[in-house]
Design a protein around this motif. Structure first.
Motif, mmCIF file in Angstrom:
data_model
loop_
_atom_site.group_PDB
_atom_site.id
_atom_site.type_symbol
_atom_site.label_atom_id
_atom_site.label_comp_id
_atom_site.label_asym_id
_atom_site.label_seq_id
_atom_site.Cartn_x
_atom_site.Cartn_y
_atom_site.Cartn_z
ATOM 1 N N GLU A 53 -9.665 -2.237 3.350
ATOM 2 C CA GLU A 53 -10.110 -1.726 4.481
ATOM 3 C C GLU A 53 -10.287 -2.569 5.913
ATOM 4 N N GLU A 60 0.714 -1.182 -0.028
ATOM 5 C CA GLU A 60 0.027 0.031 -0.070
ATOM 6 C C GLU A 60 0.908 1.361 0.027
ATOM 7 N N THR A 82 -10.978 -2.756 -1.070
ATOM 8 C CA THR A 82 -11.541 -1.459 -1.614
ATOM 9 C C THR A 82 -11.480 -1.499 -3.098
ATOM 10 N N ARG A 102 -4.849 2.515 -0.726
ATOM 11 C CA ARG A 102 -5.325 1.696 0.339
ATOM 12 C C ARG A 102 -6.127 0.394 -0.416
#
Length: 310
Positions: free
Chosen positions: A49, A40, A58, A46
């Motif tokens: 989550e 990341e 995501t 991202r």
């Protein structure tokens, strides 16, 4: 990122947690977390989550993972093909099948397979539950059913015919059963699976279908135990041809309606090999599929069962 890190990201997405991915990859959860954090940071987005209850991919992460998945698969395939070009198939092959089919059909084929491919390590998981191949890391499943549905790739291994059988001793006591409808007055041996325990479906040589309700005071979960109960004269039962072929040939069991098709669910049934990917097939899996297709598609239990009825 190297390919092992990309595989880690895909495994986390597939299994839905760092802990599950760590178990599947035999690593510490903290190592999995570091790989995700590094990816990341390098991508500047991202991918997952996190919350105390769940982990979710995501939207950006899903797009990224969908793009890299076929690339990782192609790299694995290229490496496997390169290795197989210079040596015999090797590595672990995890196979799942039902307990009865595994014991009766697969195990007898293993000595010759092991002789041909001694470097392949076999792990056999015999269970009557359907395992999730991806989540459990299983390479090949053999399922007994009509044409399978879903995302897995399937190869038809052989057809299955079901037979109503009873022991000679039982028939000597109970008398001749002239037609399937005569089962209505007999104490049938049943299996407590949906569609197997209440009615049996028959199709006459002329194509006329008939549904016969069956009752009986003995219900058994195991097909192997059901066969043994029929052998000792407890009553008629419905079993697959591959399970009773030797009993019919040896006279331990007698087919009651050899000219009729019979099923508890549907007349079109068979053994299917299921595996996760059409693109990436390790050599060890390919040689096992070829071996099963060759041996189960020729001198099959079905042919022996039919010849025993003549």
């Amino acid at each position: 990122m190297d390919i092992s890190q990309l595989k880690t990201l895909l495994t986390v997405a597939r299994l839905g947690s760092f802990a599950a991915a760590a178990r599947a990859l035999d690593q510490d959860p903290s190592a999995i977390s570091r790989v995700v954090a590094t990816a990341e940071a390098r991508l500047g987005v991202r991918l997952f989550e996190r919350s105390t209850r769940r982990l979710a991919v995501t939207g950006v992460g899903r797009g990224y993972l969908d793009r890299i998945a076929p690339l990782v698969e192609e790299l694995d395939l290229a490496a496997e093909e390169a290795r197989s070009a210079r040596r015999a198939p090797t590595g672990k092959l995890r196979i799942t099948a039902s307990v009865a089919w595994g014991q009766e059909c697969l195990v007898p084929l293993l000595p010759e397979f092991r002789s041909r491919y001694p470097e392949i390590e076999l792990e056999l998981i015999f269970t009557d539950s359907y395992l999730d191949l991806l989540a459990e890391g299983v390479d090949l499943a053999v399922r007994l059913a009509p044409a399978p549905q879903g995302d897995l790739v399937s190869t038809h291994l052989r057809c299955t015919r079901y037979l109503v059988c009873a022991s000679p001793d039982y028939l000597a006591r109970a008398g001749h059963l002239p037609s399937p409808a005569a089962l209505n007055g007999h104490d049938c041996l049943r299996m407590p699976l949906r569609g197997f325990d209440g009615t049996w479906r028959f199709c006459s040589p002329s194509g006329q279908e008939e549904t016969v309700p069956v009752t009986g005071k003995v219900v058994i979960t195991s097909p192997l135990a059901l066969r043994q109960a029929a052998r000792v004269g407890l009553g008629p039962t419905l079993l697959a041809d591959w399970l009773v072929a030797d009993d019919l040939a040896q006279g331990r069991l007698v087919p009651l309606f050899p000219d009729w098709q019979v099923s508890a669910t549907g007349f079109e049934s068979g053994a299917w090999a299921l595996y996760p990917s059409r693109t990436y097939m390790p050599t060890r899996l390919r040689v096992m599929l070829d071996y099963l297709s060759a041996h189960l598609g020729s001198a099959s239990h079905q042919e022996r069962a039919r010849s025993a009825q003549i």
